[in-house]
Design an enzyme around this catalytic site. Structure first.
Site, PDB file in Angstrom:
ATOM      1  N   GLY A  11       0.813  -1.211   0.000  1.00 14.70           N
ATOM      2  CA  GLY A  11       0.000   0.000   0.000  1.00 14.70           C
ATOM      3  C   GLY A  11       0.843   1.257   0.000  1.00 14.70           C
ATOM      4  N   HIS A  12       1.965   1.235  -0.727  1.00 14.77           N
ATOM      5  CA  HIS A  12       2.947   2.326  -0.661  1.00 14.77           C
ATOM      6  C   HIS A  12       2.488   3.616  -1.325  1.00 14.77           C
ATOM      7  CE1 HIS A  12       3.695   0.940  -4.760  1.00 14.77           C
ATOM      8  NE2 HIS A  12       4.375   2.052  -4.971  1.00 14.77           N
ATOM      9  N   VAL A  16      -0.800   6.529   4.183  1.00 15.37           N
ATOM     10  CA  VAL A  16      -0.027   5.865   5.239  1.00 15.37           C
ATOM     11  C   VAL A  16       1.213   5.174   4.664  1.00 15.37           C
ATOM     12  CG1 VAL A  16      -0.061   4.039   6.968  1.00 15.37           C
ATOM     13  CG2 VAL A  16      -2.016   5.576   6.746  1.00 15.37           C
ATOM     14  N   SER A 108      -7.557   0.334  12.156  1.00 14.10           N
ATOM     15  CA  SER A 108      -8.283   1.601  12.162  1.00 14.10           C
ATOM     16  C   SER A 108      -9.008   1.735  13.491  1.00 14.10           C
ATOM     17  CB  SER A 108      -9.297   1.614  11.013  1.00 14.10           C
ATOM     18  OG  SER A 108     -10.277   2.600  11.217  1.00 14.10           O
ATOM     19  N   SER A 109      -9.226   2.976  13.920  1.00 17.93           N
ATOM     20  CA  SER A 109      -9.923   3.192  15.194  1.00 17.93           C
ATOM     21  C   SER A 109     -11.391   2.780  15.118  1.00 17.93           C
ATOM     22  CB  SER A 109      -9.829   4.666  15.610  1.00 17.93           C
ATOM     23  OG  SER A 109     -10.375   5.502  14.609  1.00 17.93           O
ATOM     24  N   CYS A 110     -11.905   2.528  13.905  1.00 15.95           N
ATOM     25  CA  CYS A 110     -13.317   2.119  13.773  1.00 15.95           C
ATOM     26  C   CYS A 110     -13.553   0.683  14.257  1.00 15.95           C
ATOM     27  CB  CYS A 110     -13.794   2.268  12.338  1.00 15.95           C
ATOM     28  SG  CYS A 110     -13.115   1.043  11.203  1.00 15.95           S
ATOM     29  N   TYR A 137     -15.960  -2.804   7.007  1.00 14.26           N
ATOM     30  CA  TYR A 137     -14.540  -2.432   7.073  1.00 14.26           C
ATOM     31  C   TYR A 137     -13.964  -2.765   8.448  1.00 14.26           C
ATOM     32  CZ  TYR A 137     -10.339   0.515   6.759  1.00 14.26           C
ATOM     33  OH  TYR A 137      -9.040   0.974   6.753  1.00 14.26           O
ATOM     34  N   LYS A 141     -10.916  -5.374   9.522  1.00 15.72           N
ATOM     35  CA  LYS A 141      -9.742  -4.968  10.297  1.00 15.72           C
ATOM     36  C   LYS A 141      -9.602  -5.794  11.581  1.00 15.72           C
ATOM     37  CE  LYS A 141      -7.808  -1.866   7.718  1.00 15.72           C
ATOM     38  NZ  LYS A 141      -6.456  -2.112   7.190  1.00 15.72           N
ATOM     39  N   PRO A 164      -4.217   3.200  14.184  1.00 19.73           N
ATOM     40  CA  PRO A 164      -4.066   4.660  14.121  1.00 19.73           C
ATOM     41  C   PRO A 164      -5.392   5.385  14.356  1.00 19.73           C
ATOM     42  CG  PRO A 164      -3.302   3.561  12.095  1.00 19.73           C
ATOM     43  CD  PRO A 164      -4.115   2.583  12.864  1.00 19.73           C
ATOM     44  N   THR A 165      -5.303   6.596  14.871  1.00 17.30           N
ATOM     45  CA  THR A 165      -6.453   7.484  14.996  1.00 17.30           C
ATOM     46  C   THR A 165      -6.727   8.144  13.644  1.00 17.30           C
ATOM     47  OG1 THR A 165      -7.401   9.248  16.328  1.00 17.30           O
ATOM     48  CG2 THR A 165      -5.087   9.499  15.705  1.00 17.30           C
ATOM     49  N   LEU A 167      -6.219  10.295  10.570  1.00 17.34           N
ATOM     50  CA  LEU A 167      -4.958  10.738   9.979  1.00 17.34           C
ATOM     51  C   LEU A 167      -5.185  11.821   8.936  1.00 17.34           C
ATOM     52  CD1 LEU A 167      -3.493   7.170   9.416  1.00 17.34           C
ATOM     53  CD2 LEU A 167      -2.810   8.758  11.227  1.00 17.34           C
ATOM     54  N   HIS A 180     -12.301  12.648   4.404  1.00 17.30           N
ATOM     55  CA  HIS A 180     -12.533  12.845   5.830  1.00 17.30           C
ATOM     56  C   HIS A 180     -12.628  14.339   6.142  1.00 17.30           C
ATOM     57  CE1 HIS A 180     -10.759   8.671   5.839  1.00 17.30           C
ATOM     58  NE2 HIS A 180     -11.903   8.522   6.467  1.00 17.30           N
ATOM     59  N   LYS A 188     -12.596  23.126   1.252  1.00 19.85           N
ATOM     60  CA  LYS A 188     -13.715  24.068   1.341  1.00 19.85           C
ATOM     61  C   LYS A 188     -13.227  25.500   1.577  1.00 19.85           C
ATOM     62  CE  LYS A 188     -17.887  21.651   2.898  1.00 19.85           C
ATOM     63  NZ  LYS A 188     -18.861  21.577   4.006  1.00 19.85           N
TER      64      LYS A 188
END
Length: 311
Positions: A11-12, A16, A108-110, A137, A141, A164-165, A167, A180, A188
């Site tokens: 996933g380079h 992340v 993931s934090s989820c 998802y 994880k 991770p939280t 990002l 996100h 915006k």
């Protein structure tokens, strides 16, 4: 890891993975292996097996995943579950089969229950129902964490998991429909500034609290834990500090230099009131983040202008 160790970053090209590659390169690691999704379909078990057999990496950072915002997670539920299960299962099994010295799985934090107490401690995993919109998802994880634990238990593999939280940083996604909150705000405010708009509207009341970590700080934490952490239990990676969405919007407004008003559309949902990681375990292991939120937003905004505006 030695400077000439063979290191595979899966996933380079994502936010992340690219941060991990940059950090490895800046630290003098010279033997980094990468493959694009066109070169190697990580959902294909035979292809992944052949890649590991040929390359024989010594260390693996598993940062590859199918990712997206709430809308994408909720719309493509089968894809998010299937693709992520296949990616992690194929890499983790091949890492065991071809005797990788150490693997780090990034979650993931989820993964934590929707109504878990705050801040989120590692032991809260599997103690309650998940947030329904991104459950597929999160399930994928969680399966990755459990795969790492199971391969450690049965085969003695040194496979570790980090969570991770929220990002942000270089190579972030600025698509307003599926990005996100922080990159969406950067875009915006930039577009409002360019258009001379009188105000920017933010969804919700502005009261929910969120934690944000600069992706390059995550990469630094990953290298640190790869060198110093060898335990079965997962580790949260974050700052341990949170901020309201209103405070965040005011910060982005200041960094971008937008001089109009800030408005809140209270007819839109707020989401979870608070989502903060307990990072006491990370701190005990000897790591703390170094990039402040204002500093990180300024770096992200410069990257946004470079990639999105001048492209």
């Amino acid at each position: 890891m030695h400077k000439d160790s063979k290191i595979y970053v899966a996933g380079h090209r994502g936010m992340v993975g690219s941060a991990i590659v940059r950090k490895l390169q800046s630290e003098g690691f010279s033997n980094i292996i990468t493959r694009t999704s066109k070169e190697l379909d990580l959902r294909n078990q035979l292809a992944v097996d052949s890649f590991f057999e040929e390359e024989r990496p010594e260390y693996v950072f598993l940062a590859a995943a199918k990712v997206g915002g709430i809308q994408a997670n909720n719309t493509y539920r089968a894809e998010f579950l299937y693709d992520n299960l296949m990616i992690e299962a194929n890499i983790i099994h091949s890492a065991y089969k071809y005797e990788v010295e150490k693997l780090m799985f990034l979650g993931s934090s989820c993964i934590y229950p929707k109504l878990a107490p705050q801040p989120l401690k590692e032991e809260y995993l599997l103690t309650g129902p998940l947030e329904p919109t991104n459950e597929p998802y999160a399930i994928a994880k969680i399966a990755g964490i459990k795969l790492c634990e199971a391969y450690r238990d049965q085969y003695g593999c040194n496979f570790i998991s980090v969570m991770p939280t929220n990002l942000y940083g270089y190579n972030d996604n600025y698509d307003l429909s599926n990005s996100h909150v922080l990159p969406a705000l950067i875009r915006k405010f930039h577009e409002a500034k360019e258009a001379g708009a009188p105000a920017v509207t933010v969804w919700g009341t502005g009261s929910p609290r969120r934690e944000f970590l600069f992706a390059d700080d995550l990469a630094q934490a990953c290298l640190y834990l790869m060198a110093h952490y060898n335990e079965r239990e997962l580790v949260n990676i974050g700052t341990g500090e949170d901020i309201t969405i209103k405070e965040l919007a005011l910060l982005v407004k200041e960094v971008v230099g937008f001089e109009g008003d800030l408005e809140f559309d209270t007819s839109k949902p707020d989401g979870t009131p608070r989502k903060l990681m307990d990072v006491s375990k990370l701190h005990r292991a000897g790591f703390r983040h170094s990039t402040s939120l204002p500093e990180g937003i300024a770096l992200a905004y410069a990257d946004f202008k470079n990639k999105m505006v001048e492209a």
